[in-house]
Motif scaffolding. Structure first.
Motif, short mmCIF file in Angstrom:
data_model
loop_
_atom_site.label_atom_id
_atom_site.label_comp_id
_atom_site.label_asym_id
_atom_site.label_seq_id
_atom_site.Cartn_x
_atom_site.Cartn_y
_atom_site.Cartn_z
N LEU A 180 91.60 13.27 -14.47
CA LEU A 180 92.24 13.12 -15.78
C LEU A 180 91.36 12.27 -16.68
N GLN A 181 90.81 11.19 -16.15
CA GLN A 181 89.94 10.33 -16.94
C GLN A 181 88.61 11.04 -17.24
N ALA A 182 88.12 11.85 -16.31
CA ALA A 182 86.90 12.62 -16.58
C ALA A 182 87.12 13.57 -17.75
N ALA A 183 88.29 14.23 -17.78
CA ALA A 183 88.60 15.13 -18.88
C ALA A 183 88.71 14.36 -20.20
N ARG A 184 89.29 13.17 -20.16
CA ARG A 184 89.38 12.36 -21.38
C ARG A 184 88.00 11.96 -21.87
N LEU A 185 87.10 11.62 -20.94
CA LEU A 185 85.73 11.30 -21.35
C LEU A 185 85.08 12.51 -22.00
N ALA A 186 85.28 13.68 -21.44
CA ALA A 186 84.69 14.89 -22.00
C ALA A 186 85.24 15.18 -23.39
N LEU A 187 86.49 14.77 -23.64
CA LEU A 187 87.11 14.97 -24.96
C LEU A 187 86.71 13.89 -25.96
N GLY A 188 86.02 12.85 -25.49
CA GLY A 188 85.66 11.75 -26.38
C GLY A 188 86.69 10.65 -26.47
N ASP A 189 87.74 10.72 -25.65
CA ASP A 189 88.78 9.68 -25.65
C ASP A 189 88.34 8.57 -24.70
N THR A 190 87.27 7.89 -25.09
CA THR A 190 86.63 6.93 -24.20
C THR A 190 87.51 5.73 -23.91
N ALA A 191 88.20 5.22 -24.92
CA ALA A 191 89.02 4.02 -24.72
C ALA A 191 90.13 4.25 -23.71
N SER A 192 90.82 5.40 -23.80
CA SER A 192 91.89 5.70 -22.84
C SER A 192 91.32 5.87 -21.44
N ALA A 193 90.16 6.52 -21.34
CA ALA A 193 89.55 6.73 -20.03
C ALA A 193 89.16 5.40 -19.39
N ILE A 194 88.58 4.51 -20.17
CA ILE A 194 88.18 3.20 -19.63
C ILE A 194 89.41 2.44 -19.14
N GLY A 222 79.38 1.92 -25.72
CA GLY A 222 78.45 0.92 -26.23
C GLY A 222 78.42 -0.36 -25.41
N ARG A 223 78.86 -0.30 -24.15
CA ARG A 223 78.95 -1.49 -23.30
C ARG A 223 78.04 -1.32 -22.08
N GLN A 224 76.74 -1.20 -22.35
CA GLN A 224 75.78 -0.91 -21.29
C GLN A 224 75.76 -2.00 -20.22
N THR A 225 75.80 -3.27 -20.64
CA THR A 225 75.77 -4.37 -19.67
C THR A 225 76.96 -4.30 -18.73
N GLU A 226 78.15 -4.02 -19.28
CA GLU A 226 79.35 -3.91 -18.43
C GLU A 226 79.27 -2.69 -17.52
N ALA A 227 78.66 -1.61 -18.00
CA ALA A 227 78.50 -0.42 -17.15
C ALA A 227 77.64 -0.74 -15.94
N LEU A 228 76.53 -1.43 -16.17
CA LEU A 228 75.66 -1.80 -15.04
C LEU A 228 76.35 -2.80 -14.13
N ALA A 229 77.14 -3.72 -14.70
CA ALA A 229 77.88 -4.69 -13.88
C ALA A 229 78.88 -3.98 -12.97
N ALA A 230 79.53 -2.93 -13.50
CA ALA A 230 80.48 -2.17 -12.67
C ALA A 230 79.77 -1.50 -11.51
N LEU A 231 78.59 -0.94 -11.74
CA LEU A 231 77.84 -0.31 -10.66
C LEU A 231 77.37 -1.33 -9.63
N HIS A 232 76.99 -2.52 -10.11
CA HIS A 232 76.59 -3.57 -9.16
C HIS A 232 77.79 -4.04 -8.33
N ARG A 233 78.96 -4.07 -8.95
CA ARG A 233 80.16 -4.51 -8.24
C ARG A 233 80.53 -3.56 -7.11
N ILE A 234 80.51 -2.25 -7.37
CA ILE A 234 80.85 -1.31 -6.30
C ILE A 234 79.77 -1.35 -5.22
#
Length: 415
Positions: A180-194, A222-234
């Motif tokens: 569901l969140q992947a589909a929202r990302l594809a639609l551009g609904d980034t805030a809801s997906a996050i 536009g949150r590249q640092t947080e994206a990388l932090a999420a990958l480091h966390r997992i």
């Protein structure tokens, strides 16, 4: 989905809807039926595990009373079935709660059950997402998630015979939450997906797909640092909790984010993640018309912003970029025939669409003025339209570190 007992549905006769994803419920034309006390509900729940087929009396009695059977257990069972029929109503009770040679059967058509609809919605949604029908996919995934109220067949407790079916339904639910969140990302609904993915990674922290989508959503927001932090966390979670490293999908995504790959903004990116396949591989930097070096053969188009307030040094390095936005210039570069298109922010979508509509390109090259110019919406517009109008193209993009001082000045980089 095989629709068992669909022949029982007749116009004008009330339609039951059976829910087992959570506590057992039956609705008649949208209103909850009176199913009586715990034992009566347990009989109905056991019958629902037959998926429309008769359930033998011995099995039904064992699951309802276990070792505490009354003296005349057959009569007790008949009494409970009569109560259920009464609660379902005169038109529904005898039609859908039937007695046959093999035992009692709850003969409600599969598409009138929550688990039947649930199991049909999710594969259809996955196909739609893979085919680029993001809106339809999002609707189907959301409908499936809404059907889930808890663990299936709750009235039966920890029954070993149901372990496999419960696991399958549970896995479908977790998949629906993610996709569901992947589909929202594809639609551009980034805030809801996050927002949805932030909760999802907390409820199931070892499911890598969720972290993959969360990192992609953060990057697109536009949150590249947080994206990388999420990958480091997992990565830390997997190494400390399971002794394993992140899978190739997470590792590849991290490298794409580190290199600010424009492909991450395209519609195909989410589908590629869903199918666990590589993205379309960008061509190497250096295809730009004004660099004088590159590789390959074929046709390419380069998108850049028009020059603004350039000093003599920048003007001298960029004299070839004074055409109108939709008036492409042509040059040869390392075997490619390259068209150059200058894009004004105000009419970017129309300009890009006109440039890509009538000619097939092997490479769509995105200049640094767009890639690093500060307006991510412009970059997303170019990438998405290129995916739509040139689905087989590859992407190329500038590397700021290898640019001349004049080019870096154009994109506001003083390094």
């Amino acid at each position: 989905m095989t629709n068992v007992h669909a022949d029982l549905v007749e116009p004008g006769v009330p339609l039951p809807f059976c829910r087992i994803l959570g506590s057992t419920e039956v609705e008649i034309n949208g209103a909850a039926a009176d199913l009586g006390g715990p034992r009566t509900r347990r009989v109905l729940t056991v019958l629902s595990t037959g998926h429309g087929d008769p359930v033998p009396d011995d099995y039904l009695i064992d699951k309802v009373w276990q070792k505490r059977q009354p003296g005349n257990v057959i009569q007790a069972l008949r009494t409970i079935v009569n109560r259920l029929r009464t609660g379902l109503g005169p038109e529904v009770g005898h039609r859908y709660l039937r007695r046959g040679p093999g035992g009692y059967a709850l003969a409600i058509p599969l598409d009138r059950t929550d688990h039947g609809r649930f199991a049909a919605l999710i594969p259809r949604a996955q196909r739609r997402l893979a085919d680029g029908e993001s809106a339809g996919a999002a609707d189907d995934f959301a409908a499936a998630v809404a059907l889930w109220r808890g663990d299936p067949w709750q009235e039966l407790g920890d029954e070993p015979e149901l372990a496999g079916a419960r696991f399958r339904l549970g896995e479908l639910y977790e998949t629906a939450v993610e996709e569901l969140q992947a589909a929202r990302l594809a639609l551009g609904d980034t805030a809801s997906a996050i927002a949805g993915l932030t909760l999802a990674v907390e409820t199931a922290p070892y499911r890598e797909r969720r972290w993959q989508l969360l990192a992609l959503g953060l990057y697109r927001g536009g949150r590249q640092t947080e994206a990388l932090a999420a990958l480091h966390r997992i990565g830390r979670l997997l190494r400390t909790g399971t002794g394993t490293d992140p899978g190739p999908g997470l590792r590849m995504l991290e490298q794409r984010i580190l290199h600010q790959d424009p492909v991450l903004l395209g519609r195909d990116c989410v589908a590629a993640l869903a199918a666990n396949r590589p993205f379309a591989t960008p061509v190497s930097a250096g295809l730009a018309v004004n660099t004088g070096h590159g590789s390959g053969t074929g046709t390419a188009i380069r998108f850049d912003l028009p020059p603004r307030r350039m000093d003599a040094r920048v003007s001298g390095a960029s004299h070839s970029r004074n055409t109108h936005a939709d008036n492409a210039t042509r040059a040869r570069d390392g075997g490619y025939t390259v068209d150059t298109c200058l894009v004004d922010i105000g009419n970017a979508a129309d300009t890009v669409r006109r440039s890509l509509r009538d000619k097939q390109y092997d490479v769509v090259f995105i200049g640094a003025t767009i890639q690093f110019g500060g307006d991510s919406r412009l970059l997303e517009t170019v990438v998405n339209l290129a995916h739509e109008l040139q689905p087989s193209c590859r992407f190329g993009f500038d590397d700021v570190a290898g640019m001349s001082a004049a080019r870096r000045a154009m994109v506001g980089d003083s390094a």
